[in-house]
Design a protein around this motif. Structure first.
Motif, PDB file in Angstrom:
ATOM      1  N   MET B 104       0.988  -1.382  -0.072  1.00 52.69           N
ATOM      2  CA  MET B 104       0.036   0.039  -0.011  1.00 52.69           C
ATOM      3  C   MET B 104       0.859   1.255  -0.052  1.00 52.69           C
ATOM      4  O   MET B 104       1.861   1.403   0.641  1.00 52.69           O
ATOM      5  CB  MET B 104      -0.855   0.292   1.480  1.00 52.69           C
ATOM      6  N   SER B 112      -7.694   5.165  -3.584  1.00 52.56           N
ATOM      7  CA  SER B 112      -6.667   5.360  -4.597  1.00 52.56           C
ATOM      8  C   SER B 112      -5.758   4.067  -4.457  1.00 52.56           C
ATOM      9  O   SER B 112      -5.056   3.741  -5.296  1.00 52.56           O
ATOM     10  CB  SER B 112      -5.588   6.613  -4.074  1.00 52.56           C
ATOM     11  N   MET B 138     -13.939   5.692  -8.868  1.00 51.55           N
ATOM     12  CA  MET B 138     -13.404   4.991  -8.300  1.00 51.55           C
ATOM     13  C   MET B 138     -13.820   4.927  -6.815  1.00 51.55           C
ATOM     14  O   MET B 138     -13.736   3.927  -6.242  1.00 51.55           O
ATOM     15  CB  MET B 138     -11.761   5.381  -8.352  1.00 51.55           C
ATOM     16  N   ARG B 139     -14.051   6.170  -6.233  1.00 52.38           N
ATOM     17  CA  ARG B 139     -14.706   6.296  -4.960  1.00 52.38           C
ATOM     18  C   ARG B 139     -16.030   5.241  -4.769  1.00 52.38           C
ATOM     19  O   ARG B 139     -16.205   4.396  -3.885  1.00 52.38           O
ATOM     20  CB  ARG B 139     -14.943   7.570  -4.579  1.00 52.38           C
ATOM     21  N   ARG B 143     -16.438   2.075  -2.540  1.00 53.04           N
ATOM     22  CA  ARG B 143     -17.375   1.720  -1.639  1.00 53.04           C
ATOM     23  C   ARG B 143     -18.382   0.620  -1.900  1.00 53.04           C
ATOM     24  O   ARG B 143     -18.375   0.031  -0.972  1.00 53.04           O
ATOM     25  CB  ARG B 143     -18.567   3.327  -1.741  1.00 53.04           C
ATOM     26  N   SER B 147     -18.513  -2.455   0.632  1.00 50.10           N
ATOM     27  CA  SER B 147     -20.018  -2.956   1.335  1.00 50.10           C
ATOM     28  C   SER B 147     -20.451  -4.334   0.876  1.00 50.10           C
ATOM     29  O   SER B 147     -21.135  -4.940   1.675  1.00 50.10           O
ATOM     30  CB  SER B 147     -21.025  -1.861   1.008  1.00 50.10           C
ATOM     31  N   LYS B 150     -19.123  -6.449   3.021  1.00 55.52           N
ATOM     32  CA  LYS B 150     -19.393  -6.123   4.571  1.00 55.52           C
ATOM     33  C   LYS B 150     -18.357  -5.724   5.388  1.00 55.52           C
ATOM     34  O   LYS B 150     -18.277  -6.195   6.685  1.00 55.52           O
ATOM     35  CB  LYS B 150     -20.070  -7.498   5.172  1.00 55.52           C
ATOM     36  N   PHE B 151     -17.301  -4.998   4.936  1.00 57.83           N
ATOM     37  CA  PHE B 151     -16.388  -4.450   5.594  1.00 57.83           C
ATOM     38  C   PHE B 151     -16.487  -3.106   5.960  1.00 57.83           C
ATOM     39  O   PHE B 151     -16.525  -2.350   5.182  1.00 57.83           O
ATOM     40  CB  PHE B 151     -14.902  -4.689   5.004  1.00 57.83           C
ATOM     41  N   ARG B 152     -16.339  -2.705   7.464  1.00 61.97           N
ATOM     42  CA  ARG B 152     -16.759  -1.435   7.670  1.00 61.97           C
ATOM     43  C   ARG B 152     -15.301  -0.596   7.719  1.00 61.97           C
ATOM     44  O   ARG B 152     -14.419  -1.053   8.331  1.00 61.97           O
ATOM     45  CB  ARG B 152     -17.172  -1.521   9.054  1.00 61.97           C
ATOM     46  N   LEU B 153     -15.650   0.468   7.025  1.00 58.94           N
ATOM     47  CA  LEU B 153     -14.445   1.465   7.119  1.00 58.94           C
ATOM     48  C   LEU B 153     -14.867   2.972   7.511  1.00 58.94           C
ATOM     49  O   LEU B 153     -16.014   3.217   7.325  1.00 58.94           O
ATOM     50  CB  LEU B 153     -13.615   1.621   5.677  1.00 58.94           C
ATOM     51  N   PRO B 154     -14.062   3.672   8.062  1.00 56.40           N
ATOM     52  CA  PRO B 154     -14.464   5.072   8.582  1.00 56.40           C
ATOM     53  C   PRO B 154     -14.895   6.025   7.221  1.00 56.40           C
ATOM     54  O   PRO B 154     -15.865   6.426   7.056  1.00 56.40           O
ATOM     55  CB  PRO B 154     -13.332   5.830   9.292  1.00 56.40           C
ATOM     56  N   SER B 155     -13.888   6.150   6.255  1.00 53.06           N
ATOM     57  CA  SER B 155     -14.266   6.804   5.066  1.00 53.06           C
ATOM     58  C   SER B 155     -13.453   6.342   3.942  1.00 53.06           C
ATOM     59  O   SER B 155     -12.070   6.066   4.361  1.00 53.06           O
ATOM     60  CB  SER B 155     -14.173   8.121   5.286  1.00 53.06           C
ATOM     61  N   ILE B 156     -14.030   6.190   2.809  1.00 50.22           N
ATOM     62  CA  ILE B 156     -13.168   5.766   1.661  1.00 50.22           C
ATOM     63  C   ILE B 156     -12.146   7.087   1.160  1.00 50.22           C
ATOM     64  O   ILE B 156     -11.129   6.595   0.583  1.00 50.22           O
ATOM     65  CB  ILE B 156     -14.106   5.371   0.674  1.00 50.22           C
ATOM     66  N   GLU B 161      -2.750   5.368   6.288  1.00 50.22           N
ATOM     67  CA  GLU B 161      -1.918   5.352   7.174  1.00 50.22           C
ATOM     68  C   GLU B 161      -2.928   5.686   8.566  1.00 50.22           C
ATOM     69  O   GLU B 161      -2.425   5.376   9.613  1.00 50.22           O
ATOM     70  CB  GLU B 161      -0.881   6.417   7.162  1.00 50.22           C
TER      71      GLU B 161
END
Lengths: 328, 264
Positions: B104, B112, B138-139, B143, B147, B150-156, B161
């Motif tokens: 990454m 990105s 891409m965003r 997203r 979804s 089913k994986f939760r992330l704060p924000s795309i 880091e």
């Protein structure tokens, strides 16, 4: 609550978060701060004429700093910035003085500067030599070679085309040189490349984590080569802008251009470790240095203080970068 | 060698073989890393590859993904022999690998990183002439992928880091799932993760299987392997010592096969 709604709710960060998250906000505040201080202490500072002067004084370093930003974003450093630019002024000046067509002469000069960038890039990307050493070597080679070619001395270059970038036009009370417009156009073009294209993404990725870049299939070496090539081209254009400001080709000129361009990049918030920062910060960084010099001169303060304050700013900028890196 | 008879007892032994290695040998000078290893990944399964250090796990995986070239032997994808020149070749063939160091760019945002090296350009003139990235698409795709898994992330839009180790791993796994057409290979995806995060990543691996992609999972973590794998490929001394299932064998049995204390 489903994951999709969670994602979309927080997907667009608030305006406040976006502003604070923009890396060039810090440098911008510093720039505005200096402007306010100088404007309050000296009414002449904000005169349109003085602002024009600041911009004109920023043109060469501001342009060189574009190439330097590209190189530093890949976690490299370019110490041959000034030498390559001087190569451009000497070659263009020599050719024109020998009677060649000025457009052709400048074209050849820019091409040679691009070639110098290509040479640096080939050694760095091809032989995997450290950028610091390669560009230090090119600095030495070019400086000596140019002094030999010009037999040690500076010589005047009198040609309307080569001096054209110093010509002025009036835009709403501001006197702008064509050089300023060319610099701003270069900023716009390279900003677009860095922020809106795959090429720019990959510059950041390589500076950030070259191994990851390689694993996801980015041709790292070829990409580095293109970065140094573009940087060389920009230094060539800067040579034209330099001849517009001072119609004189001097092999001993621009000795501080390397450090000045690095200063602009670093004060602008781009990390020397690569992969973080951007071009808007560099423009602001170059303007900070320009404003500082001008404001202190207007205030009648010893020029040595300019370097002292610039030095402090560089250290603060690097310290802030280090601190933010450690936090993450 | 009873390995072949053991594969036949696997529950999904009738499924199609997606990736196969036959009698692969890899030598470095006089050191033999792979000593005629066989390998089979079947459609729709999670196959764990376990083995002691130096048993040839990573060399096997590298041979399968084109990172090393076998000295002899055959590798077949969907029944057809393949000769990958490098990891990129394997990627083009539809094999995605999640590397241990995740590959990454930490300062770049999640979207990105998901599309790193495979960025989407705008439609029309903006894309073809001006080469403009389609950041919005891409965003959106990122997203959707997150979804779907089913994986939760704060924000795309967050920089990678700023994520926790488990979330980063999630992004790396999602990237593989998003682009893999044939199979996904994961190298120690739960090393360095906490209990809860490990659970999330295992869940993610299951959802990849649910999407119909078989998964090769290299892991040292026996409880994880027994929790998630359909079959377990045990490496020993550069060969396949056995293929077992969590139902047919206990963890102790597998460790015994790995160390040579018990015959397969």
């Amino acid at each position: 609550m489903s994951t999709a709604t969670i994602a979309s709710q927080q997907d667009t960060p608030s305006l406040k978060a976006r502003i604070l998250g923009t890396p060039s906000v810090g440098p911008l505040l510093v720039l505005v701060g200096f402007c306010v201080i100088f404007a309050l202490t000296n009414p002449r500072f904000l005169a349109t004429q003085n602002i024009s002067i600041i911009l004109q004084q920023t043109v060469i370093i501001g342009t060189l700093a574009i190439g330097q930003t590209l190189v530093i974003l890949t976690a490299g450093i370019d110490l041959a910035v000034g030498a390559i630019c001087v190569l451009g002024t000497i070659v263009a000046g020599k050719l024109v003085n020998l009677g060649y067509d000025p457009v052709l002469s400048m074209g050849i000069a820019v091409l040679l500067c691009t070639g110098a960038g290509l040479a640096a890039g080939s050694l760095i990307a091809g032989l995997r030599l450290p950028p610091f050493i390669v560009t230090l070597g090119i600095l030495g080679i070019l400086t000596a070679a140019l002094r030999l070619i010009s037999e040690g001395g500076a010589f005047p270059v009198r040609d309307p085309f080569l001096a054209w970038t110093g010509n002025t036009m009036k835009v709403g009370g501001f006197v702008l040189t064509y050089g300023i417009l060319i610099m701003l156009a270069l900023y716009g073009f390279v900003w677009y490349l860095l922020n809106q294209t795959k090429w720019g993404r990959h510059v950041y990725a390589i500076g950030n984590n070259p191994e990851a870049a390689r694993l996801v299939g980015i041709p790292v070496r070829r990409h580095l080569l293109s970065v140094y090539l573009l940087a060389g081209f920009i230094y060539g254009v800067a040579a034209w802008l330099a001849l517009g400001r001072i119609p004189n080709a001097d092999p001993n000129a621009m000795q501080t251009a390397n450090l000045d361009s690095i200063t602009a990049v670093v004060i602008g918030g781009t990390s020397l470790f690569g992969g973080r920062g951007g071009l808007i910060g560099t423009l602001i960084g170059a303007l900070i240095v320009g404003v500082l010099r001008n404001g202190l001169t207007l205030a009648g303060i010893d020029p040595l203080w300019q370097d002292l304050v610039t030095g402090i700013l560089v250290i603060i900028a690097v310290a802030l970068d280090q601190m933010s890196r450690r936090r993450s | 060698m009873s390995a072949d008879s053991l594969t036949r007892v696997a529950p999904d032994a009738t499924s199609r073989v997606v990736l196969e290695a036959r009698n692969v040998v890899k030598t470095y000078g006089h050191v033999t890393a792979l000593d005629g290893v066989d390998f089979e990944l079947r459609a729709g399964e999670i196959l764990a590859v376990v083995g002691d250090n130096g048993a040839g796990k990573s060399t096997l995986i590298k041979a399968l993904t084109g990172a090393v070239h076998p000295t002899s032997g055959e590798i077949l994808l969907d029944g057809a022999p393949v000769h990958f020149k490098g990891p990129l070749d394997a990627r083009h063939a539809g094999i995605e690998t999640v590397y241990q160091d995740l590959a990454m760019a930490p300062a770049l945002d999640i979207a990105s990183n998901l599309f790193l090296g495979r960025e989407l350009r705008c439609q029309g003139v903006l894309g073809s002439v001006f080469r403009r990235l389609d950041k919005k698409r891409m965003r959106e795709e990122a997203r959707r992928a997150m979804s779907e898994l089913k994986f939760r992330l704060p924000s795309i839009g967050n920089a990678v880091e700023a994520l926790s180790g488990g979330q980063r791993q999630g992004v790396a796994v999602a990237r593989a799932a998003l682009f893999a057409r044939k199979l996904v290979i994961m190298d120690e995806p739960t090393a360095a993760l906490g209990v809860r995060e490990t659970g999330q990543v295992l869940e993610l691996i299951r959802s990849i299987r649910e999407r119909g992609l078989p998964v090769v999972l290299i892991s040292h973590n026996m409880p994880n392997v027994f929790e998630i794998a359909d079959r377990i490929h045990v490496m020993r001394l550069g060969r396949r010592a056995a293929v077992v299932t969590p139902q047919s064998h206990s963890m102790n049995d597998v460790v015994a096969i790995m160390t040579g204390a018990a015959a397969a």
